[in-house]
Design a protein around this motif. Structure first.
Motif, PDB file in Angstrom:
ATOM      1  N   GLY A 262       5.378  -3.199  12.793  1.00  0.00           N
ATOM      2  CA  GLY A 262       6.776  -2.874  12.529  1.00  0.00           C
ATOM      3  C   GLY A 262       6.936  -2.158  11.212  1.00  0.00           C
ATOM      4  N   ASP A 263       8.137  -1.687  11.000  1.00  0.00           N
ATOM      5  CA  ASP A 263       8.455  -0.969   9.774  1.00  0.00           C
ATOM      6  C   ASP A 263       8.672  -1.981   8.647  1.00  0.00           C
ATOM      7  N   ALA A 264       7.879  -1.865   7.606  1.00  0.00           N
ATOM      8  CA  ALA A 264       7.943  -2.814   6.491  1.00  0.00           C
ATOM      9  C   ALA A 264       9.354  -2.924   5.927  1.00  0.00           C
ATOM     10  N   PHE A 265      10.067  -1.801   5.922  1.00  0.00           N
ATOM     11  CA  PHE A 265      11.393  -1.814   5.310  1.00  0.00           C
ATOM     12  C   PHE A 265      12.376  -2.688   6.092  1.00  0.00           C
TER      13      PHE A 265
ATOM     14  N   HIS B  66      -4.677  -3.861  -8.706  1.00  0.00           N
ATOM     15  CA  HIS B  66      -5.427  -3.172  -7.649  1.00  0.00           C
ATOM     16  C   HIS B  66      -6.525  -4.070  -7.071  1.00  0.00           C
ATOM     17  N   VAL B  67      -6.435  -4.276  -5.754  1.00  0.00           N
ATOM     18  CA  VAL B  67      -7.325  -5.195  -5.045  1.00  0.00           C
ATOM     19  C   VAL B  67      -8.360  -4.396  -4.262  1.00  0.00           C
ATOM     20  N   GLY B  68      -9.592  -4.864  -4.245  1.00  0.00           N
ATOM     21  CA  GLY B  68     -10.595  -4.227  -3.391  1.00  0.00           C
ATOM     22  C   GLY B  68     -11.955  -4.112  -4.037  1.00  0.00           C
ATOM     23  N   GLN B  69     -12.775  -3.304  -3.388  1.00  0.00           N
ATOM     24  CA  GLN B  69     -14.147  -3.065  -3.824  1.00  0.00           C
ATOM     25  C   GLN B  69     -14.225  -2.721  -5.309  1.00  0.00           C
ATOM     26  N   THR B  70     -13.368  -1.810  -5.751  1.00  0.00           N
ATOM     27  CA  THR B  70     -13.407  -1.395  -7.150  1.00  0.00           C
ATOM     28  C   THR B  70     -12.297  -2.058  -7.964  1.00  0.00           C
ATOM     29  N   GLY B  71     -11.639  -3.057  -7.397  1.00  0.00           N
ATOM     30  CA  GLY B  71     -10.565  -3.731  -8.120  1.00  0.00           C
ATOM     31  C   GLY B  71     -10.787  -5.229  -8.176  1.00  0.00           C
TER      32      GLY B  71
ATOM     33  N   CYS C 264      -1.923  -4.618  -4.913  1.00  0.00           N
ATOM     34  CA  CYS C 264      -1.707  -3.310  -4.294  1.00  0.00           C
ATOM     35  C   CYS C 264      -3.040  -2.681  -3.901  1.00  0.00           C
ATOM     36  N   SER C 265      -2.974  -1.573  -3.177  1.00  0.00           N
ATOM     37  CA  SER C 265      -4.190  -0.842  -2.830  1.00  0.00           C
ATOM     38  C   SER C 265      -4.506   0.143  -3.958  1.00  0.00           C
ATOM     39  N   LYS C 266      -5.695   0.715  -3.894  1.00  0.00           N
ATOM     40  CA  LYS C 266      -6.151   1.602  -4.973  1.00  0.00           C
ATOM     41  C   LYS C 266      -5.274   2.834  -5.159  1.00  0.00           C
ATOM     42  N   PRO C 267      -4.907   3.557  -4.076  1.00  0.00           N
ATOM     43  CA  PRO C 267      -4.069   4.738  -4.324  1.00  0.00           C
ATOM     44  C   PRO C 267      -2.763   4.393  -5.032  1.00  0.00           C
TER      45      PRO C 267
ATOM     46  N   ILE D 235      -0.647  -1.296   4.214  1.00  0.00           N
ATOM     47  CA  ILE D 235      -2.021  -0.993   3.776  1.00  0.00           C
ATOM     48  C   ILE D 235      -2.849  -0.790   5.044  1.00  0.00           C
ATOM     49  N   SER D 236      -3.631   0.285   5.078  1.00  0.00           N
ATOM     50  CA  SER D 236      -4.308   0.616   6.335  1.00  0.00           C
ATOM     51  C   SER D 236      -5.488  -0.318   6.639  1.00  0.00           C
ATOM     52  N   GLY D 237      -6.110  -0.854   5.591  1.00  0.00           N
ATOM     53  CA  GLY D 237      -7.258  -1.730   5.821  1.00  0.00           C
ATOM     54  C   GLY D 237      -8.577  -0.994   5.764  1.00  0.00           C
TER      55      GLY D 237
ATOM     56  N   GLY E  61       0.822  -1.209   0.000  1.00  0.00           N
ATOM     57  CA  GLY E  61       0.000   0.000   0.000  1.00  0.00           C
ATOM     58  C   GLY E  61       0.848   1.246   0.000  1.00  0.00           C
ATOM     59  N   ARG E  62       0.186   2.352   0.318  1.00  0.00           N
ATOM     60  CA  ARG E  62       0.834   3.655   0.300  1.00  0.00           C
ATOM     61  C   ARG E  62       1.984   3.734   1.298  1.00  0.00           C
ATOM     62  N   GLY E  63       1.954   2.854   2.311  1.00  0.00           N
ATOM     63  CA  GLY E  63       3.026   2.826   3.302  1.00  0.00           C
ATOM     64  C   GLY E  63       4.389   2.507   2.714  1.00  0.00           C
TER      65      GLY E  63
ATOM     66  N   ILE F 137     -12.237  -0.111   4.563  1.00  0.00           N
ATOM     67  CA  ILE F 137     -13.295  -1.093   4.320  1.00  0.00           C
ATOM     68  C   ILE F 137     -13.384  -1.466   2.834  1.00  0.00           C
ATOM     69  N   GLN F 138     -13.072  -0.502   1.948  1.00  0.00           N
ATOM     70  CA  GLN F 138     -13.148  -0.819   0.512  1.00  0.00           C
ATOM     71  C   GLN F 138     -12.014  -1.750   0.081  1.00  0.00           C
ATOM     72  N   HIS F 139     -10.902  -1.683   0.762  1.00  0.00           N
ATOM     73  CA  HIS F 139      -9.833  -2.634   0.441  1.00  0.00           C
ATOM     74  C   HIS F 139     -10.205  -4.018   0.982  1.00  0.00           C
ATOM     75  N   LEU F 140     -10.709  -4.052   2.223  1.00  0.00           N
ATOM     76  CA  LEU F 140     -11.086  -5.333   2.842  1.00  0.00           C
ATOM     77  C   LEU F 140     -12.123  -6.071   2.002  1.00  0.00           C
TER      78      LEU F 140
ATOM     79  N   ILE G 261       1.240  -6.546   7.950  1.00  0.00           N
ATOM     80  CA  ILE G 261       2.464  -5.910   8.436  1.00  0.00           C
ATOM     81  C   ILE G 261       2.265  -4.404   8.315  1.00  0.00           C
ATOM     82  N   ASN G 262       2.243  -3.726   9.459  1.00  0.00           N
ATOM     83  CA  ASN G 262       1.969  -2.282   9.453  1.00  0.00           C
ATOM     84  C   ASN G 262       2.655  -1.656  10.651  1.00  0.00           C
ATOM     85  N   LYS G 263       3.183  -0.443  10.483  1.00  0.00           N
ATOM     86  CA  LYS G 263       3.913   0.156  11.615  1.00  0.00           C
ATOM     87  C   LYS G 263       2.961   0.761  12.646  1.00  0.00           C
TER      88      LYS G 263
HETATM   89  C1  LIG Z   1     -16.018   4.140  -3.508  1.00  0.00           C
HETATM   90  C2  LIG Z   1     -14.613   3.818  -3.084  1.00  0.00           C
HETATM   91  C3  LIG Z   1     -14.026   2.651  -3.564  1.00  0.00           C
HETATM   92  C4  LIG Z   1     -12.731   2.315  -3.181  1.00  0.00           C
HETATM   93  N1  LIG Z   1     -12.191   1.144  -3.646  1.00  0.00           N
HETATM   94  C5  LIG Z   1     -10.968   0.764  -3.196  1.00  0.00           C
HETATM   95  C6  LIG Z   1     -10.391  -0.475  -3.605  1.00  0.00           C
HETATM   96  O1  LIG Z   1     -10.962  -1.212  -4.424  1.00  0.00           O
HETATM   97  N2  LIG Z   1      -9.183  -0.827  -3.113  1.00  0.00           N
HETATM   98  C7  LIG Z   1      -8.490  -0.039  -2.231  1.00  0.00           C
HETATM   99  O2  LIG Z   1      -7.386  -0.435  -1.815  1.00  0.00           O
HETATM  100  N3  LIG Z   1      -8.999   1.137  -1.848  1.00  0.00           N
HETATM  101  C8  LIG Z   1     -10.207   1.563  -2.313  1.00  0.00           C
HETATM  102  N4  LIG Z   1     -10.694   2.778  -1.909  1.00  0.00           N
HETATM  103  C9  LIG Z   1      -9.809   3.675  -1.129  1.00  0.00           C
HETATM  104  C10 LIG Z   1      -9.767   3.344   0.341  1.00  0.00           C
HETATM  105  O3  LIG Z   1     -10.818   4.019   1.004  1.00  0.00           O
HETATM  106  C11 LIG Z   1      -8.430   3.779   0.979  1.00  0.00           C
HETATM  107  O4  LIG Z   1      -8.226   5.151   0.721  1.00  0.00           O
HETATM  108  C12 LIG Z   1      -7.223   3.002   0.456  1.00  0.00           C
HETATM  109  O5  LIG Z   1      -7.452   1.619   0.527  1.00  0.00           O
HETATM  110  C13 LIG Z   1      -5.993   3.353   1.273  1.00  0.00           C
HETATM  111  O6  LIG Z   1      -4.838   2.768   0.705  1.00  0.00           O
HETATM  112  P1  LIG Z   1      -3.573   2.422   1.592  1.00  0.00           P
HETATM  113  O7  LIG Z   1      -3.971   1.559   2.729  1.00  0.00           O
HETATM  114  O8  LIG Z   1      -2.520   1.928   0.668  1.00  0.00           O
HETATM  115  O9  LIG Z   1      -3.085   3.867   2.090  1.00  0.00           O
HETATM  116  P2  LIG Z   1      -3.184   4.554   3.516  1.00  0.00           P
HETATM  117  O10 LIG Z   1      -4.578   4.564   4.013  1.00  0.00           O
HETATM  118  O11 LIG Z   1      -2.467   5.835   3.378  1.00  0.00           O
HETATM  119  O12 LIG Z   1      -2.389   3.584   4.489  1.00  0.00           O
HETATM  120  C14 LIG Z   1      -1.011   3.420   4.484  1.00  0.00           C
HETATM  121  C15 LIG Z   1      -0.677   2.490   5.629  1.00  0.00           C
HETATM  122  O13 LIG Z   1       0.718   2.205   5.605  1.00  0.00           O
HETATM  123  C16 LIG Z   1       1.198   2.193   6.928  1.00  0.00           C
HETATM  124  N5  LIG Z   1       2.641   2.488   6.850  1.00  0.00           N
HETATM  125  C17 LIG Z   1       3.239   3.679   6.546  1.00  0.00           C
HETATM  126  N6  LIG Z   1       4.581   3.534   6.543  1.00  0.00           N
HETATM  127  C18 LIG Z   1       4.833   2.233   6.855  1.00  0.00           C
HETATM  128  C19 LIG Z   1       6.027   1.486   7.009  1.00  0.00           C
HETATM  129  N7  LIG Z   1       7.234   2.026   6.839  1.00  0.00           N
HETATM  130  N8  LIG Z   1       5.906   0.183   7.350  1.00  0.00           N
HETATM  131  C20 LIG Z   1       4.691  -0.400   7.531  1.00  0.00           C
HETATM  132  N9  LIG Z   1       3.536   0.266   7.387  1.00  0.00           N
HETATM  133  C21 LIG Z   1       3.604   1.576   7.045  1.00  0.00           C
HETATM  134  C22 LIG Z   1       0.400   3.243   7.655  1.00  0.00           C
HETATM  135  O14 LIG Z   1       0.383   2.991   9.057  1.00  0.00           O
HETATM  136  C23 LIG Z   1      -0.980   3.071   7.011  1.00  0.00           C
HETATM  137  O15 LIG Z   1      -1.763   2.146   7.735  1.00  0.00           O
HETATM  138  C24 LIG Z   1     -11.993   3.151  -2.304  1.00  0.00           C
HETATM  139  C25 LIG Z   1     -12.585   4.333  -1.832  1.00  0.00           C
HETATM  140  C26 LIG Z   1     -13.876   4.664  -2.219  1.00  0.00           C
HETATM  141  C27 LIG Z   1     -14.489   5.922  -1.681  1.00  0.00           C
END
Ligand SMILES: Cc1cc2nc3c(=O)[nH]c(=O)nc-3n(C[C@H](O)[C@H](O)[C@H](O)COP(=O)(O)OP(=O)(O)OC[C@H]3O[C@@H](n4cnc5c(N)ncnc54)[C@H](O)[C@@H]3O)c2cc1C
Ligand SMILES: Nc1ncnc2c1ncn2[C@@H]1O[C@H](COP(=O)(O)O)[C@@H](O)[C@H]1O
Lengths: 318, 245
Positions: A301-304, A246-251, A231-234, A264-266, A206-208, A268-271, A283-285
């Motif tokens: 923990g830190d993914a890296f 891209h995995v999730g509700q829209t993937g 991967c996550s959507k962002p 990945i934060s988790g 994910g974005r992390g 609900i749309q990813h779950l 694995i999340n810090k």
């Molecule tokens: C209608 C709709 C549909 C959507 N469909 C999807 C979908 O299909 N799939 C999807 O994924 N999202 C979807 N989303 C977006 C979703 O709501 C979240 O915004 C998205 O899943 C967040 O992605 P993320 O977890 O990668 O990023 P973030 O929410 O930014 O989370 C990043 C995570 O990384 C962790 N992190 C940061 N640095 C480190 C490190 N060094 N080591 C370990 N952990 C670290 C942080 O603690 C955080 O938990 C949708 C949203 C909407 C409104």
């Protein structure tokens, strides 16, 4: 009871999800005939479907069907249901199978249910359980028409090998221009990789992970596990990874034996895309990351730091 | 260009799902309804195509009166008129028949839908409508460009995508990145109030499935936390307990 199973292949191999469809039909105690399309899959591969319960395989070995042409596929499959007197069609849920089966349902006047998660109950009315609300719930529905089509979700059944082999017959349903009205002009596809919807293990980032340059450690871990990467959507929105990951509700919705979520934060749309996984490792810090609530195993923990260590430990345990 | 966009009225993606009446009815208590996210992509692309080539957009929903605020939102985003087929959307077969009946009357150049609804996740209605009308149906469509009556699309396939060419009319089940979701602006919201929303009765009956009951997945067991310095323990658990290695 004659059951037809539509099987898909990739790079000359029958897809695992299609083997599950054959196994599913066999477990329904039907007389199972499979149908395969295109010239890229050979006879020995097709006859191996007997090992999963098919007694016969129909093969329309037409080069024009090497690509998944939705209309042409639905014409051939409907014709095969007719010629085999099959009241039931089983196939795997997929980006091709679902749109194809929708057209077959109209052609054959069948009841169609997708995302089927269990064998049907035929003791009274013919009912099946399917997942709805993107994996957040299930519905039991009865199929009221004589003909029935079931598009099954991955892992709806455990594969059993029977040791059998199937006879392969060529099939030749006529196709017309209208079947090819949408012409595929090019295909852009990764080869040799494990396909995400088919994978038994998925490693997602994910974005992390901060940037595309950091995906090396994700790929290393995936390689060690024999996993596909997701991967996550962002991450795909920002172009760090291709959209089909891209995995999730829209993937893509996955149901592997193990889903590994890194950074990945988790949300609900990813779950929604991973909630039918057998096991989830997070694995999340951030110890408060919502993903831990949906997980079976977690490391704060830190993914890296954690990911390279985990890759090494898996290598060492082999 | 006459475009028909079919939209669903579905619980917001963050909704907690629950059922009532002995697990036979969806519990809409406290639920926020939205345009299906994939349908929203279809609508957004329709608005862009209209800007490029002119024409009109009709939105269509098969649903009861409670879906009207969602339909108004689609009008605010940029559709010109709306049709509501006044019926409970019992199953995809029934819905497809209603859409095909409306489309058959309207001479649309294209019918855009979402790749799937997020309540029943059938991924079926576009294919059924295409077959009922005898025109091509493509899904999931990631890009859609028009040149006169010729369309070029990319469709997602497992592990990649393919490019297709075809002529109008057709049905497409859309997904991202076909367009960015559009947020209605004040002018859109004002004008949506006076745009026509025609309610028609269902054309034809007939369903193919019957709902017996709903159920929720079993509660998840507790997560096992492992120390970051002890990945060896995790590997043992994955191997011996989860049996995935
Ligand atoms: C209608 C709709 C549909 C959507 N469909 C999807 C979908 O299909 N799939 C999807 O994924 N999202 C979807 N989303 C977006 C979703 O709501 C979240 O915004 C998205 O899943 C967040 O992605 P993320 O977890 O990668 O990023 P973030 O929410 O930014 O989370 C990043 C995570 O990384 C962790 N992190 C940061 N640095 C480190 C490190 N060094 N080591 C370990 N952990 C670290 C942080 O603690 C955080 O938990 C949708 C949203 C909407 C409104
Ligand atoms: N009740 C409905 N009214 C209008 N369009 C619908 C309805 N149900 C489904 N659709 C359209 O069909 C697409 C696929 O739906 P489904 O086959 O249910 O996954 C949706 O994304 C919508 O565009």
């Amino acid at each position: 009871m004659a059951i037809l199973v539509f099987v898909e292949s990739a790079e000359g191999k029958i897809k695992k999800s299609s083997l599950e469809a054959v196994g599913f039909a066999a477990a329904m105690e039907g007389d199972v005939t499979a149908i395969a399309l295109g010239s890229e899959v050979d006879e020995s591969e097709l006859s191996s479907l007997g090992n999963y319960g098919a007694s016969k395989v129909l093969h329309q070995s037409d080069e024009r069907l090497n690509k998944g042409v939705i209309q042409a596929y639905s014409s051939v499959i409907a014709a095969a249901m007719e010629s085999e007197n099959a009241d039931i069609l089983v196939l795997a849920n997929s980006a091709l199978g679902n749109p194809v089966s929708a057209r077959v349902a109209i052609k054959t006047d069948a009841s169609l249910v997708s995302n089927v998660t269990e064998l049907p109950d035929t003791s009274g009315e013919f009912t099946v359980k399917r997942s709805i609300y993107t994996g957040k719930a299930f519905a039991t529905v009865s199929l009221t028409k004589t003909r029935k089509i079931l598009a099954i979700k991955k892992n709806a059944i455990e594969l059993k090998e029977t040791g059998g082999s199937a006879s392969v017959e060529s099939f030749d349903s006529p196709l017309n221009d209208a079947d090819f009205a949408a012409s595929i002009t090019s295909t852009d596809k990764t080869t040799g990789e494990i396909l995400l919807p088919e994978a038994e293990i998925v490693v997602s980032g994910g974005r992390g992970l901060k940037g595309p340059e950091n995906w090396g450690m994700i790929e290393d871990l995936a390689k060690e596990l024999g996993a596909a990467t997701g991967c996550s959507k962002p991450v795909s929105d920002m172009g760090w990874r291709p959209h089909h990951e891209h995995v999730g509700q829209t993937g893509v919705k996955v149901s592997p034996q193990l889903y590994v979520a890194i950074g990945i934060s988790g949300a609900i749309q990813h779950l929604a895309g991973v909630n039918s996984s057998k096991n989830i490792l997070v694995i999340n810090k951030d110890p408060e990351a919502p993903f831990f609530k949906a997980a079976d195993y977690g490391i704060v923990g830190d993914a890296f730091e954690v990911v390279p260590k985990l890759t090494e430990a898996i290598k060492a345990a082999k | 260009m006459k475009i028909l966009v079919c939209i669903t009225h579905v619980p917001d993606t963050t909704s907690r799902i629950a059922f009532t009446e002995n697990n036979t009815k969806f519990d809409s208590n406290g639920i926020q309804y939205i345009i299906g996210p994939y349908d929203d992509y279809a609508l957004a692309r329709a608005v862009e195509l209209k800007e490029e080539t002119g024409g009109s957009i009709t939105v269509l929903n098969v649903g009861t009166q409670e879906t009207e605020p969602t339909i108004r939102k689609a009008l605010a985003i940029g559709a010109d008129e709306a049709i509501r087929v006044n019926a409970e959307p019992v199953d995809s077969f029934f819905v497809a028949k209603q859409i095909a009946a409306v489309a058959g009357e309207g001479q649309y150049d294209m019918i855009l839908m979402g790749r799937e609804s997020i309540d029943f996740n059938g991924g079926m209605v576009h294919g059924m409508v295409g077959e009922l009308l005898g025109i091509p149906s493509l899904s999931p469509v990631m890009t859609l460009e028009l040149d006169g009556n010729q369309a070029t699309m990319t469709r997602e396939i497992e592990g990649g995508k393919e490019t297709l060419q075809l002529n109008t009319p057709f049905v497409a089940g859309c997904q991202e990145p076909i367009a960015e979701w559009k947020i209605p602006n004040m002018r859109g919201i004002m004008s949506a109030r006076t745009k026509p929303l025609n309610v028609i009765e269902p054309a034809e009956d007939g369903t193919a499935t019957k709902l017996e009951k709903f159920e929720l997945p079993p509660a998840k067991g507790d997560v096992k936390m492992i120390d970051a310095d002890n990945v060896g323990e995790l590997v043992q658990l994955l191997k011996n307990e989860a049996k995935v290695l």
